[in-house]
Scaffold this motif. Structure first.
Motif, PDB file in Angstrom:
ATOM      1  N   VAL A 236       0.693  -1.141  -0.174  1.00  0.00           N
ATOM      2  CA  VAL A 236      -0.084  -0.052  -0.019  1.00  0.00           C
ATOM      3  C   VAL A 236       0.956   1.089   0.159  1.00  0.00           C
ATOM      4  CG1 VAL A 236      -1.981  -1.191   1.181  1.00  0.00           C
ATOM      5  CG2 VAL A 236      -0.120   0.298   2.580  1.00  0.00           C
ATOM      6  N   ILE A 237       0.481   2.382  -0.833  1.00  0.00           N
ATOM      7  CA  ILE A 237       0.827   3.561  -0.718  1.00  0.00           C
ATOM      8  C   ILE A 237      -0.004   4.299   0.101  1.00  0.00           C
ATOM      9  CG2 ILE A 237       1.437   5.728  -2.129  1.00  0.00           C
ATOM     10  CD1 ILE A 237       2.341   4.177  -4.072  1.00  0.00           C
ATOM     11  N   LEU A 238       0.629   4.884   1.089  1.00  0.00           N
ATOM     12  CA  LEU A 238      -0.288   5.843   2.061  1.00  0.00           C
ATOM     13  C   LEU A 238      -0.522   7.224   1.915  1.00  0.00           C
ATOM     14  CD1 LEU A 238      -1.721   5.896   4.841  1.00  0.00           C
ATOM     15  CD2 LEU A 238       0.318   6.213   6.051  1.00  0.00           C
ATOM     16  N   CYS A 239      -1.604   7.840   1.872  1.00  0.00           N
ATOM     17  CA  CYS A 239      -1.784   9.160   1.769  1.00  0.00           C
ATOM     18  C   CYS A 239      -2.510   9.728   2.846  1.00  0.00           C
ATOM     19  CB  CYS A 239      -2.146   9.568   0.374  1.00  0.00           C
ATOM     20  SG  CYS A 239      -2.851  11.234   0.532  1.00  0.00           S
ATOM     21  N   ASN A 240      -1.963  10.628   3.711  1.00  0.00           N
ATOM     22  CA  ASN A 240      -2.759  11.112   4.879  1.00  0.00           C
ATOM     23  C   ASN A 240      -3.164  12.722   4.138  1.00  0.00           C
ATOM     24  OD1 ASN A 240      -2.385   9.540   7.362  1.00  0.00           O
ATOM     25  ND2 ASN A 240      -0.040  10.172   6.668  1.00  0.00           N
ATOM     26  N   SER A 241      -4.400  12.790   3.591  1.00  0.00           N
ATOM     27  CA  SER A 241      -4.761  13.857   3.007  1.00  0.00           C
ATOM     28  C   SER A 241      -4.862  15.171   3.822  1.00  0.00           C
ATOM     29  CB  SER A 241      -6.194  13.381   2.008  1.00  0.00           C
ATOM     30  OG  SER A 241      -7.286  13.118   3.032  1.00  0.00           O
TER      31      SER A 241
END
Lengths: 326, 326
Positions: free
Chosen positions: A93-98
């Motif tokens: 998984v590539i994690l993005c905290n938007s």
């Protein structure tokens, strides 16, 4: 006829090489050039990867996760569970905290869409991100409307709100407030408030709705809660998330209100963190194991077959976790 | 002479195509085949990407983050901060929750090493992962020895332990226990215990060390803490992480021990979650903002220049956060 790289280049007024570099996020490109190319891709509904990949038969085995912020224990547990399930299926998984930054969410989406992931699971708080409408990549949403063709998985927010209000009333409360986020059209989380209101109405009680914006800092939220509790003689509060319930319990202690004698309290979410470290808190548990399993399963179905038929909405049952606060 | 793809294939007894497929994680491959290829790569110190990439001049702009589990708020905040800093530098992160599963950590490392990331930041709990010794990819470690050429960033654990014991004593405690994880040779977190012991020794007090394994479930940990508190008349406890401090506070309440009158309590970590939602807890704060900034900065230096000189250890100062528990 499907749009080609050349069509994008013509519309954007740049070379094919430049389009290719934007898609592959390779080399130096000005923000202006990128925006022109992305705008052209959107207008033409150009989908670089699906095409390129199906030609090459190559998946990246990467999935993008876009969530508000894993500093929130709810999203941390959700992301942790999703990562474990996907790992077992040979995906990373590539994690993005938007966070609360729509531009960051847009940037991530563009990067992820352009060439890097086989699919996306999104559960962020920014609304009106038109990019979700524009691309054909497999996307599954948690608890939030993104676009007509993106299935939503959520827990039964309406029933959760109903259950919370019922629990407070049956514990002896008759002046019952709700502390919740701003309501947004089409957001499934509105259901918590609607369920609370419906139960109170059925019982002939008056709803007292206090909106505390999700992005408010804990210190400011604490101040607002203190003002509310000082100015209203509530004997029951339903917080639409557990962290706000913790703040409310702290304020009650400051104000010498005894829980549950003076003030009954019910939270929402019921993460492992809350159940393990705050067993006293009565809360509505979202079934995080089932939610994660379903999000991953639906995404993998869409990755395997972009045209597979999925429901618009999947609603999973919630559960009352009985502590001693109500 | 640098090993070639062909050398790996010969040693593994497979075709060059198979080695290439393992490196690119492409197509079906048996676990046995993969292991043979990885073993040959290790034996030959073969580094597929660095070579392939430096030839192509192409970075993936991906960084792998290997941490125990973001369900733990400390790692959640650390990962969230690192992700934000890397995003600002045009990097995205691949998240691995290695949990307490060395095999999962190894699998991730192999996949990440093989072709997918420009570097790794690791702060997991599994020890003896020999893969960290074997590859030449830029790696920076948080609070854990990985291999001789991997720099370690940590907070000043020794001073933190000293400060915790001092705070408990100055609050009036003289029978002061520590609840900590199992000690591991070379693990910087041992410093918390050593600092605690050194302070007590200096003061002529006896250390009381109770090891609660990190991987114990909160329910079992609670049972152990209850047994300990029932059988010893401690009036001060230093927990080497805040979550254990929360459990200890819950047990104290069950046993009708008043905090801080009967029992003084100091935690460790001081995440935003703890400071915001448990402002009463006295704790030692690790400087998560500085830790994240340094981890990212060192990694980017190594990515830009694989041979740049870095220190072996970077130790950042900790801070006492004064609540009311000690």
């Amino acid at each position: 006829m499907k749009p080609k790289l050349n069509d994008v280049a013509q519309l954007a007024g740049v070379s094919v090489t430049t389009v290719s570099r934007v898609i592959n996020d390779h080399g130096y490109l000005s923000e202006k050039t990128k925006q022109k190319v992305f705008a052209a891709m959107r207008e033409l509904h150009y989908q670089p990867n699906n095409m390129a990949r199906s030609l090459q038969g190559k998946n990246t085995q990467l999935v993008g996760l876009i969530f508000s912020d894993i500093s929130n224990p709810f999203f941390a547990e959700l992301v942790s569970r999703i990562e474990k399930l996907l790992f077992a299926k040979n995906y990373k998984v590539i994690l993005c905290n938007s966070a609360d930054d729509p531009q960051k969410e847009r940037d991530y989406l563009q990067m992820l869409m352009a060439n890097q992931v086989d699919g996306i699971i999104a559960g962020a708080h920014n609304l009106g991100i038109e990019e979700y409408q524009q691309y054909g990549l497999p996307i599954i949403s948690f608890d939030r409307y993104l676009s007509d063709n993106v299935p939503i998985v959520s827990s039964d927010n309406f029933n959760g709100g109903w259950l919370a209000a019922q629990t407070l009333q049956q514990a002896g409360a008759d002046k019952i407030a709700i502390f919740t986020g701003k309501s947004h059209a089409g957001s499934p989380t509105n259901g918590r408030r609607e369920g609370y209101e419906a139960y109170l109405k059925q019982q002939g009680l008056t709803p007292h709705v206090h909106e505390l914006p999700f992005e408010l800092s804990p210190a400011l939220k604490t101040m607002e809660i203190r003002t509310i509790l000082e100015n209203h003689a509530y004997n029951g509060v339903f917080c639409s998330d557990d962290l706000t319930a913790l703040l409310t319990a702290n304020v009650a202690q400051q104000l010498k209100l005894t829980i549950p004698t003076d003030l009954r309290l019910v939270g929402y979410d019921g993460t492992a963190l809350i159940r393990n470290y705050h067993p006293n808190l009565t809360t509505i548990e979202q079934p995080l194991a089932d939610i994660s399993t379903l999000l991953v399963s639906l995404l993998l179905q869409r990755i395997a077959d972009a045209n597979c038929t999925l429901e618009e909405k999947y609603v999973l049952p919630v559960k009352l976790i009985k502590g001693i606060t109500a």
